[in-house]
Design an enzyme around this catalytic site. Structure first.
Site, PDB file in Angstrom:
ATOM      1  N   TYR A  56       0.859  -1.181   0.000  1.00 21.94           N
ATOM      2  CA  TYR A  56       0.000   0.000   0.000  1.00 21.94           C
ATOM      3  C   TYR A  56       0.894   1.228   0.000  1.00 21.94           C
ATOM      4  CZ  TYR A  56      -3.284   3.559   1.743  1.00 21.94           C
ATOM      5  OH  TYR A  56      -4.044   4.688   1.921  1.00 21.94           O
ATOM      6  N   ASP A  84       9.338   2.763  -0.513  1.00 22.94           N
ATOM      7  CA  ASP A  84       8.315   3.422   0.290  1.00 22.94           C
ATOM      8  C   ASP A  84       8.546   3.003   1.744  1.00 22.94           C
ATOM      9  OD1 ASP A  84       6.156   4.415   1.603  1.00 22.94           O
ATOM     10  OD2 ASP A  84       4.636   3.528   0.279  1.00 22.94           O
ATOM     11  N   LYS A  89       4.582   8.762   8.849  1.00 24.80           N
ATOM     12  CA  LYS A  89       4.394   8.128  10.154  1.00 24.80           C
ATOM     13  C   LYS A  89       5.431   8.597  11.193  1.00 24.80           C
ATOM     14  CE  LYS A  89       1.376   4.589   8.439  1.00 24.80           C
ATOM     15  NZ  LYS A  89       1.376   4.133   7.057  1.00 24.80           N
TER      16      LYS A  89
HETATM   17  C1  LIG Z   1       0.691   4.641   5.772  1.00 23.29           C
HETATM   18  C2  LIG Z   1       1.386   4.411   4.489  1.00 23.29           C
HETATM   19  C3  LIG Z   1       1.268   5.305   3.409  1.00 23.29           C
HETATM   20  C4  LIG Z   1       0.309   6.452   3.409  1.00 23.29           C
HETATM   21  O1  LIG Z   1       0.610   7.416   4.365  1.00 23.29           O
HETATM   22  P1  LIG Z   1      -0.563   8.414   4.852  1.00 23.29           P
HETATM   23  O2  LIG Z   1       0.145   9.341   5.790  1.00 23.29           O
HETATM   24  O3  LIG Z   1      -1.608   7.568   5.476  1.00 23.29           O
HETATM   25  O4  LIG Z   1      -1.058   9.117   3.630  1.00 23.29           O
HETATM   26  C5  LIG Z   1       2.058   5.086   2.287  1.00 23.29           C
HETATM   27  N1  LIG Z   1       2.897   4.039   2.235  1.00 23.29           N
HETATM   28  C6  LIG Z   1       3.031   3.167   3.231  1.00 23.29           C
HETATM   29  C7  LIG Z   1       4.008   2.037   3.125  1.00 23.29           C
HETATM   30  C8  LIG Z   1       2.269   3.309   4.393  1.00 23.29           C
HETATM   31  O5  LIG Z   1       2.368   2.402   5.372  1.00 23.29           O
END
Ligand SMILES: *Cc1c(COP(=O)(O)O)cnc(C)c1O
Length: 432
Positions: free
Chosen positions: A147, A242, A270
């Site tokens: 994701y 990511d 995060k």
């Molecule tokens: C949480 C997450 C996102 C999205 O971040 P948001 O701050 O919720 O927009 C993108 N990539 C990964 C791997 C994530 O865990």
């Protein structure tokens, strides 16, 4: 065990659904896959959460990662208070942003330059646009089960047949956007090589969670990340790690430092905001210099680099980079997993396994630790749901889905972990 009172949460949930779709501002919070009443929270401190009825929970979500030093850490709160007293937002540059960028670069040297954003989604969206602008190509490879935020072209699943282009997983995503995305299986090295052999010259970027945390926790197989690195280098495509979830969560240098592989671009979120809304994308200088105002790729944000978020982020990052922080967190998390596996066996729950990397973990109702989305889907999700509620009723707040990873903070050591063990012992008995 006494049955919890959850009347206030239920009343708030009923009320919330009248003005907020599903009663929540992010879908997983609605307890859709586990059922039952989502708890509404009023307070968090250290490893604990308190709901609106006054029930206390050991929190194993930690706001999906950010609360790695524990909720409301005094140093973070003090930094936020000081920043707030100086004004909430200027829409102009500040010293703190520079300090944060330098701190990040020193810990993740592949990020020679970076931009701050207000969320992880913005970071991945911008990294994809930048990779396309830099290469002059359109196609992006992603992996099933990873994701990357709710970016149109990444809300895509595999089409039918090998190497076909993706189908939207959300209404509102034009099939033409999804057609620019190729979806492959996580850990399928041969699939990646075949795809590059056929489409290499059209591929702008590969985006990957280098340790996946959005299909529960799934580790990269030996050689997988290395193969991505070498295929991207050969084809002139941009490798994007990511690390929104894994950055400063698996270690102070991300997965890239832990596994010693350099991506071209990295996205963060995060933990970097310490609980305030923040993300970042960055990487190779020659690529980052394509970003406006110095380059032709447009990217901006009214609240980007917000001084209060930067203060919370810096204060958090300074704590996690103290000597021994990740050694302690990693060991504590691994010990918890080992203990849970033993307790499941003792209770007669045979199909249970667990894994962890740094301060993130996965619990699986399957005999073996999954290596792909298909494995996670084949785990016993009905049993997970019963386990989830058995734990919740005993004051342990697990992620409300078998597809989510779990997260600990440094403040879980001792009593909170003991409480998780005690609850799990009874919960495994109950569901066996
Ligand atoms: C949480 C997450 C996102 C999205 O971040 P948001 O701050 O919720 O927009 C993108 N990539 C990964 C791997 C994530 O865990």
């Amino acid at each position: 065990m006494t049955q919890q009172t959850i009347q206030t949460s239920q009343a708030l949930f009923d009320q919330a659904q009248k003005t907020i779709p599903g009663g929540v501002n992010s879908p997983v919070r609605a307890f859709g896959s586990v059922g039952g009443t989502p708890r509404f929270f009023t307070k968090a401190n250290g490893p604990y959460l308190w709901d609106a009825d006054g029930n206390r929970y050991v929190d194993t979500i930690c706001s999906w990662g950010p609360a790695i030093v524990g909720h409301a850490h005094p140093k973070v709160i003090e930094a936020v208070k000081q920043a707030a007293e100086g004004g909430l937002s200027f829409g102009a540059p500040t010293r703190g942003e520079v300090e944060l960028a330098e701190w990040v670069r020193d810990h993740l040297p592949s990020m020679e330059m970076m931009r701050l954003t207000s969320s992880g989604t913005e970071a991945t969206m911008s990294a994809i646009r930048l990779a396309r602008g830099f290469t002059g190509r359109n196609k992006v490879i992603k992996f099933e089960g990873c994701y990357h935020g709710h970016v149109d072209s990444l809300l895509v699943k595999a089409g039918s047949g090998l190497l076909t282009f993706g189908n939207p997983t959300s209404a509102g995503v034009p099939p033409s956007f999804a057609a620019e995305t190729i979806v492959l299986d996580y850990n399928d090295i041969a699939g990646v090589q075949a795809c590059f052999a056929e489409h290499g010259q059209d591929i702008a970027a590969v985006i990957v969670e280098p340790v996946a945390g959005n299909m529960n926790l799934v580790r990269p197989a030996p050689g997988f990340l290395e193969a991505l690195r070498s295929e991207c280098t050969k084809a002139g495509a941009v490798l994007i790690f990511d690390e929104v979830m894994t950055g400063f969560r698996v270690g102070a240098r991300g997965v890239q430092g832990l596994m010693n592989i350099q991506p071209d671009l990295t996205t963060l979120g995060k933990v970097i905001g310490g609980g305030m809304p923040m993300g970042a994308f960055g990487g190779r200088k020659d690529i980052m210099l394509k970003v406006a105002p110095v380059g032709p790729v447009y990217q901006a944000g009214t609240l980007s680099g917000n001084p209060v978020a930067v203060a919370a982020g810096l204060a958090t990052l300074k704590i996690v980079s103290e000597p021994g922080f990740f050694e302690t967190l990693t060991q504590m998390t691994a010990d918890l997993m080992q203990g849970l596996v033993q307790k499941a066996k003792a209770a007669g729950v045979q199909a249970f396994s667990a894994d962890s990397v740094g301060g993130m973990f996965g619990l699986y109702f399957s005999e073996q630790v999954p290596v792909s989305m298909g494995d996670v889907t084949n785990s016993n999700r009905e049993q997970f749901n019963r386990f989830f509620h058995a734990m919740l009723n005993r004051g342990v707040y697990l992620a409300p889905s078998a597809y989510e990873a779990g997260f600990l903070s440094i403040q879980h050591q001792g009593e909170p972990i003991a409480q998780i063990f005690k609850a799990a012992e009874e919960a495994f008995e109950e569901i066996a």
